[in-house]
Design a protein around this motif. Structure first.
Motif, PDB file in Angstrom:
ATOM      1  N   GLU A 117      54.860 -24.608  63.237  1.00  0.00           N
ATOM      2  CA  GLU A 117      55.480 -24.541  61.913  1.00  0.00           C
ATOM      3  C   GLU A 117      54.764 -25.456  60.925  1.00  0.00           C
ATOM      4  N   GLY A 118      54.353 -26.622  61.403  1.00  0.00           N
ATOM      5  CA  GLY A 118      53.625 -27.546  60.528  1.00  0.00           C
ATOM      6  C   GLY A 118      52.291 -26.980  60.085  1.00  0.00           C
ATOM      7  N   LEU A 119      51.601 -26.319  61.008  1.00  0.00           N
ATOM      8  CA  LEU A 119      50.315 -25.699  60.662  1.00  0.00           C
ATOM      9  C   LEU A 119      50.500 -24.550  59.666  1.00  0.00           C
ATOM     10  N   ASP A 127      44.704 -20.292  49.943  1.00  0.00           N
ATOM     11  CA  ASP A 127      44.697 -18.832  49.768  1.00  0.00           C
ATOM     12  C   ASP A 127      43.660 -18.122  50.635  1.00  0.00           C
ATOM     13  N   HIS A 128      42.726 -18.889  51.215  1.00  0.00           N
ATOM     14  CA  HIS A 128      41.670 -18.270  52.022  1.00  0.00           C
ATOM     15  C   HIS A 128      42.122 -17.970  53.446  1.00  0.00           C
ATOM     16  N   TYR A 129      43.298 -18.455  53.824  1.00  0.00           N
ATOM     17  CA  TYR A 129      43.746 -18.302  55.197  1.00  0.00           C
ATOM     18  C   TYR A 129      45.174 -17.794  55.285  1.00  0.00           C
ATOM     19  N   GLU A 130      45.454 -17.076  56.368  1.00  0.00           N
ATOM     20  CA  GLU A 130      46.795 -16.574  56.627  1.00  0.00           C
ATOM     21  C   GLU A 130      47.070 -16.674  58.125  1.00  0.00           C
ATOM     22  N   ILE A 131      48.185 -17.316  58.490  1.00  0.00           N
ATOM     23  CA  ILE A 131      48.579 -17.378  59.893  1.00  0.00           C
ATOM     24  C   ILE A 131      49.199 -16.041  60.251  1.00  0.00           C
ATOM     25  N   LEU A 132      48.462 -15.210  60.973  1.00  0.00           N
ATOM     26  CA  LEU A 132      48.924 -13.862  61.272  1.00  0.00           C
ATOM     27  C   LEU A 132      49.401 -13.708  62.719  1.00  0.00           C
ATOM     28  N   TYR A 133      48.911 -14.613  63.587  1.00  0.00           N
ATOM     29  CA  TYR A 133      49.294 -14.532  64.995  1.00  0.00           C
ATOM     30  C   TYR A 133      49.670 -15.920  65.494  1.00  0.00           C
ATOM     31  N   GLU A 134      50.593 -15.987  66.433  1.00  0.00           N
ATOM     32  CA  GLU A 134      50.903 -17.255  67.075  1.00  0.00           C
ATOM     33  C   GLU A 134      51.364 -17.012  68.505  1.00  0.00           C
ATOM     34  N   ALA A 135      51.044 -17.970  69.368  1.00  0.00           N
ATOM     35  CA  ALA A 135      51.417 -17.873  70.776  1.00  0.00           C
ATOM     36  C   ALA A 135      51.854 -19.249  71.250  1.00  0.00           C
ATOM     37  N   SER A 136      52.862 -19.281  72.120  1.00  0.00           N
ATOM     38  CA  SER A 136      53.386 -20.546  72.615  1.00  0.00           C
ATOM     39  C   SER A 136      52.785 -20.946  73.959  1.00  0.00           C
ATOM     40  N   ASN A 137      51.950 -20.085  74.518  1.00  0.00           N
ATOM     41  CA  ASN A 137      51.237 -20.437  75.750  1.00  0.00           C
ATOM     42  C   ASN A 137      49.991 -19.563  75.877  1.00  0.00           C
ATOM     43  N   GLY A 138      49.152 -19.911  76.829  1.00  0.00           N
ATOM     44  CA  GLY A 138      47.888 -19.195  76.976  1.00  0.00           C
ATOM     45  C   GLY A 138      48.031 -17.755  77.390  1.00  0.00           C
ATOM     46  N   LYS A 149      42.218 -14.310  58.895  1.00  0.00           N
ATOM     47  CA  LYS A 149      43.412 -14.251  59.741  1.00  0.00           C
ATOM     48  C   LYS A 149      43.307 -15.304  60.855  1.00  0.00           C
ATOM     49  N   ILE A 150      44.297 -16.192  60.888  1.00  0.00           N
ATOM     50  CA  ILE A 150      44.300 -17.290  61.847  1.00  0.00           C
ATOM     51  C   ILE A 150      45.320 -17.035  62.948  1.00  0.00           C
ATOM     52  N   MET A 151      44.951 -17.435  64.154  1.00  0.00           N
ATOM     53  CA  MET A 151      45.870 -17.388  65.286  1.00  0.00           C
ATOM     54  C   MET A 151      46.108 -18.814  65.783  1.00  0.00           C
ATOM     55  N   ILE A 152      47.367 -19.214  65.909  1.00  0.00           N
ATOM     56  CA  ILE A 152      47.732 -20.529  66.415  1.00  0.00           C
ATOM     57  C   ILE A 152      48.208 -20.387  67.857  1.00  0.00           C
ATOM     58  N   VAL A 153      47.654 -21.199  68.743  1.00  0.00           N
ATOM     59  CA  VAL A 153      48.083 -21.201  70.136  1.00  0.00           C
ATOM     60  C   VAL A 153      48.511 -22.623  70.481  1.00  0.00           C
TER      61      VAL A 153
END
Length: 211
Positions: free
Chosen positions: A16-18, A26-37, A4-8
């Protein structure tokens, strides 16, 4: 197993590109994202992603703030910095806080996956470009401190030639204790711990020559 990957990142287009990139693996899934710290820290208070992809320049709380939070509260989560900032100061600060990788946003997809794979396993990996930035900065910081006296240069040259402390002391008409003291001073100036390290650094920076 899917990680499970989190993009910040404060840029929607980057997030969106990531997502598109990681959708191909298949080994990774973007499950969380945040637009600021600030959002990132709120997520981390209740969730534990397997890896965080972290930008530096963000509003409210920047990447260093997020990295500090992770360092203090959930250091088991590996972090890979993904940013446009390529200064040695920023790279070194992130690595000291525990980042497992530091990527620039022009990194190729294969490089991103290689770095993330390594970070998941607990290893640190840096792009050659990033490693060169850090290395060149360290060399620039060290060289001004290499102001050895003529005597210190002679002693270090003797060490490089394989002479023992007793022989060096006799050659310079001083006690062995004096030579040991001067060697300690040399190591301090060069920020090293052993004669081998001092000689290697001195040769690298053309301070001494070994025949």
């Amino acid at each position: 197993m899917t990680n499970k990957i989190m993009i910040v990142d404060n840029h929607f287009i980057i997030r969106e590109g990531l997502k598109l990139i990681f959708d191909t693996n298949d080994h990774y899934e973007i499950l969380y994202e945040a637009s600021n710290g600030e959002q990132a820290i709120q997520i981390l208070e209740n969730s534990r992603p397997d890896l965080v992809l972290l930008d530096i320049k963000m509003e409210k709380v920047d990447g260093f703030g997020v990295m500090s939070y992770i360092h203090d509260n959930c250091p088991e989560i590996p972090v890979v910095v993904l940013t446009t900032v390529d200064s040695a100061e920023h790279i070194q600060k992130m690595l000291k806080l525990g980042a497992k990788g530091y990527l620039l946003k022009d990194a190729k997809t294969a490089t991103i996956f290689t770095t993330v794979d390594s970070a998941i396993r607990g290893n640190i990996i840096l792009q050659n470009h990033v490693s060169n930035i850090v290395f060149n900065s360290e060399v620039q910081q060290q060289i001004p401190n290499f102001k050895l006296t003529d005597r210190e240069t002679r002693i270090l040259t003797a060490i490089a030639q394989g002479l023992k402390i007793k022989a060096i002391a006799l050659e310079n008409h001083v006690s062995e204790r004096t030579i040991k003291s001067q060697l300690t001073g040399i190591y301090t100036k060069m920020n090293v711990a052993t004669g081998v390290q001092a000689v290697a650094l001195a040769v690298k920076n053309n301070m001494i020559q070994i025949d």
